[in-house]
Design a protein around this motif. Structure first.
Motif, PDB file in Angstrom:
ATOM      1  N   GLU A 172     -28.177-110.470 -31.719  1.00  0.00           N
ATOM      2  CA  GLU A 172     -28.450-111.062 -32.723  1.00  0.00           C
ATOM      3  C   GLU A 172     -29.643-110.377 -33.010  1.00  0.00           C
ATOM      4  O   GLU A 172     -30.902-110.214 -31.944  1.00  0.00           O
ATOM      5  N   PHE A 173     -30.394-110.051 -34.294  1.00  0.00           N
ATOM      6  CA  PHE A 173     -31.757-109.198 -35.006  1.00  0.00           C
ATOM      7  C   PHE A 173     -32.380-109.834 -35.757  1.00  0.00           C
ATOM      8  O   PHE A 173     -31.043-110.427 -36.611  1.00  0.00           O
ATOM      9  N   THR A 174     -33.314-110.157 -35.993  1.00  0.00           N
ATOM     10  CA  THR A 174     -33.974-110.189 -38.069  1.00  0.00           C
ATOM     11  C   THR A 174     -34.683-109.069 -37.781  1.00  0.00           C
ATOM     12  O   THR A 174     -35.907-108.449 -36.569  1.00  0.00           O
ATOM     13  N   LYS A 226     -35.731-109.097 -46.790  1.00  0.00           N
ATOM     14  CA  LYS A 226     -35.854-109.385 -45.293  1.00  0.00           C
ATOM     15  C   LYS A 226     -34.413-110.157 -45.182  1.00  0.00           C
ATOM     16  O   LYS A 226     -33.898-110.948 -45.894  1.00  0.00           O
ATOM     17  N   GLY A 227     -33.804-109.825 -43.727  1.00  0.00           N
ATOM     18  CA  GLY A 227     -32.705-110.533 -43.401  1.00  0.00           C
ATOM     19  C   GLY A 227     -32.547-110.098 -41.670  1.00  0.00           C
ATOM     20  O   GLY A 227     -33.590-109.940 -41.169  1.00  0.00           O
ATOM     21  N   THR A 228     -31.695-110.904 -41.480  1.00  0.00           N
ATOM     22  CA  THR A 228     -30.633-110.243 -40.209  1.00  0.00           C
ATOM     23  C   THR A 228     -29.839-109.497 -39.984  1.00  0.00           C
ATOM     24  O   THR A 228     -28.318-109.503 -41.027  1.00  0.00           O
ATOM     25  N   GLU A 263     -26.226-109.109 -36.704  1.00  0.00           N
ATOM     26  CA  GLU A 263     -25.603-109.170 -35.607  1.00  0.00           C
ATOM     27  C   GLU A 263     -25.369-107.376 -34.660  1.00  0.00           C
ATOM     28  O   GLU A 263     -23.669-107.095 -35.575  1.00  0.00           O
ATOM     29  N   ALA A 318     -25.173-106.576 -41.357  1.00  0.00           N
ATOM     30  CA  ALA A 318     -26.747-106.183 -41.618  1.00  0.00           C
ATOM     31  C   ALA A 318     -26.680-107.242 -43.166  1.00  0.00           C
ATOM     32  O   ALA A 318     -25.688-106.488 -43.626  1.00  0.00           O
ATOM     33  N   GLY A 339     -29.682-109.082 -45.775  1.00  0.00           N
ATOM     34  CA  GLY A 339     -31.021-108.950 -46.508  1.00  0.00           C
ATOM     35  C   GLY A 339     -31.539-109.623 -48.119  1.00  0.00           C
ATOM     36  O   GLY A 339     -30.125-108.953 -48.852  1.00  0.00           O
TER      37      GLY A 339
END
Length: 254
Positions: free
Chosen positions: A42-44, A59-61, A63, A78, A80
């Protein structure tokens, strides 16, 4: 909306595959993108988009949903939202890498959902802009990977021969002195660390994030925007001229 784009990277598929899973290396190649953290798969992060005079910061996340190392296929989800509430974006991106005999062909399928001001551009224009952004990403990625490939060749050459007077032969280890062996990871360590794991971000001071740049949607579109606006502008101008001619004839007849 469904979109498909393709590009080629001038490195072997194994090298390109490792780079695609290393977000810390790949993120700086994407215009407007900044990676802020990685944990597991996972990443932001954030993406800055410019639409005329308006700048949006999503802005978001994300996986990594699927990573097929044998098939060189990766699926990323993804999503955001704009920090000022001007819209949302969500995408499922599927990338497939193919060996092209020393180079790598990449096919990217994107299922994109956009709300807010960018959605007003329409599917056709967004697809064209997306293609140009993918092209910029491919150029930056190719430059980075080819540069990394050239570094060992230039830095790893044999040392210059020393003169006979100043040369000293390396000291051989004594017969009873065992040669030092490099440490080898244990089988347990190797099994606990899958080869597809995403490289984590080392820290804020070591992040290779993009400079303060934004994806200029209208500027990137260029000619496609003109092609769409020009017919409407021409029709409006023709109607205006026709209306003026009719008014002049009425004045002459009265």
């Amino acid at each position: 909306m469904q979109m498909q784009h393709q590009f080629t990277v001038p490195v072997p598929v194994d090298q390109a595959w490792k780079a695609m899973l290393d977000l810390e290396r790949v993120a700086p190649c994407m215009p407007g993108a900044t990676l802020t953290g990685v944990e597991g798969n996972e990443f932001t992060g954030s993406v800055k988009v410019k639409l005329g005079p308006v700048t949006l910061l999503y802005k978001g996340t994300g996986e990594f949903k699927e990573i097929d190392e044998a098939g060189r296929r990766v699926v990323i989800d993804a999503s955001g939202k704009d920090s000022r509430g001007n819209g949302t974006a969500a995408a499922t991106v599927t990338a497939v890498l193919s060996d092209e005999g020393g180079t790598t062909a990449v096919t990217v399928d994107t299922d994109l959902k956009v709300t807010g001001k960018p959605a007003q551009l329409g599917r056709g224009l967004i697809s064209e802009v997306g293609g140009k952004i993918i092209g910029q990403f491919a150029d930056r990625l190719a430059e980075q990977l080819t540069g990394e490939s050239a570094e060992p060749a230039t830095a790893g050459g044999p040392p210059a021969a020393e003169s006979a007077e100043g040369s000293t032969a390396p000291k051989a280890p004594a017969a009873d002195e065992p040669a030092e062996q490099p440490a080898q990871p244990s089988p347990a360590d190797r099994s606990a660390e899958p080869s597809w794991r995403v490289t984590p971000v080392a820290g804020p001071e070591q992040q290779r994030a993009q400079d303060d740049e934004a994806i200029d949607l209208l500027g990137t579109a260029g000619a496609p925007v003109v092609k769409r606006v020009l017919p409407a502008a021409a029709a409006f101008l023709a109607l205006t001229l026709l209306f003026r001619i009719i008014r002049r004839r009425k004045h002459r007849n009265s």
